[in-house]
Design an enzyme around this catalytic site. Sequence first.
Site, PDB file in Angstrom:
ATOM      1  CG  ASP A 227      -0.219  -0.118   2.530  1.00  0.00           C
ATOM      2  OD1 ASP A 227       1.032  -0.213   2.530  1.00  0.00           O
ATOM      3  OD2 ASP A 227      -0.891  -0.115   3.573  1.00  0.00           O
ATOM      4  CE  LYS A 277       1.623  28.362  16.973  1.00  0.00           C
ATOM      5  NZ  LYS A 277       0.843  28.989  15.882  1.00  0.00           N
ATOM      6  CG  ASP A 332       1.327   4.070   4.883  1.00  0.00           C
ATOM      7  OD1 ASP A 332       0.592   3.338   4.189  1.00  0.00           O
ATOM      8  OD2 ASP A 332       1.455   3.927   6.111  1.00  0.00           O
TER       9      ASP A 332
END
Length: 351
Positions: A227, A277, A332
């Site tokens: 996949d 962040k 993926d």
Amino acid sequence: MRMKDWRNTLVKPNATIKEAISIIDTGGLQIALVVDENMVLLGTITDGDVRRGILKGVSLDTEVSAIMNSNPKTASATETRDLILQRMTNARLHHIPVIDENGKVLKIELLEDLIGIPKQDNEVILIAGGMGTRLKPLTDNYPKPLLKVGSKPILEIIIDNYIEYGFKQFTISVNYKSDLIEDYFGNGNKWGVNIKYVHEDKRMGTAGALSLLDHRPEIPFFVMNADLLTKVNFQQLLSFHKEQQSAATMCVRQYELQVPYGVVNIKDHKLLNIQEKPVHHFFINAGIYILEPEVLDYIPKNEYFDMPLLFEKVVEEQKTASVFPIREYWLDIGQKNDFDRANNEFEGIFG
């Protein structure tokens, strides 16, 4: 013996399709170049062009201009081999005419010559037995490996990529709707390869199905989840595995994770600093592996067993387990948004 001199592919624009077919079949390069009296490229004709013409009812006595590609992809004489190879790979071309600044044909570059890869005997085992639960309802009627990205099923794209690097021996591990996969790929004759199957009667994980093999590979072999879409160079991966003298090699992909808040660093209840962040970098398992045959001894028979556990076992046994960082395209296809992204990106990456 068929000659591969590019000059044998040349044909005049008033030649017939029948003459072009003869050149394609006997010239050894599977293409005909339509040129004028000054060797300027006017178009190209491939077997596909001929077959499409036949389907449209074009007579074989018609001039080649009726079916030729008058705007073919070409390469410049000033381009490097690497650039030409990249262009051919991206466009999935097996040959490309090289022309000068006036459009005059200088030669034909062949993919097999640029890559320089002989036929590879290493087996490729593709793990295709998953249920594809996260992709429902797309997988209600088809197994995930048969979902189409662009014009081809995911699994066919994977097999095509291996074929491009000379690999011809495939084993597909199947379970969910296995009959559809076997009906589509058969024994591999359509692709000029050999395909065998391993049948899982229960969930086996990403490594457990290897215990069901009816044979033991004699040389390093690939294992890959069915996949994934990637442009990794499998020949470079194999060379890396050999150079590292690894028992097992895992492909990894760099993954970035940004914390959406300011991170407060403290010590003994005192503020040290605040990182706004911050981005953290990790390597994640990319689902592509190369294993030495003896690693199969670490896999329990007919039990659920995942690849991370196998690599942990390799390390425990003090064998060399290497990682190969993928810098090429990799995706993926686990969820619907991944599938949509694959279709949006397919033409630019694989088209």
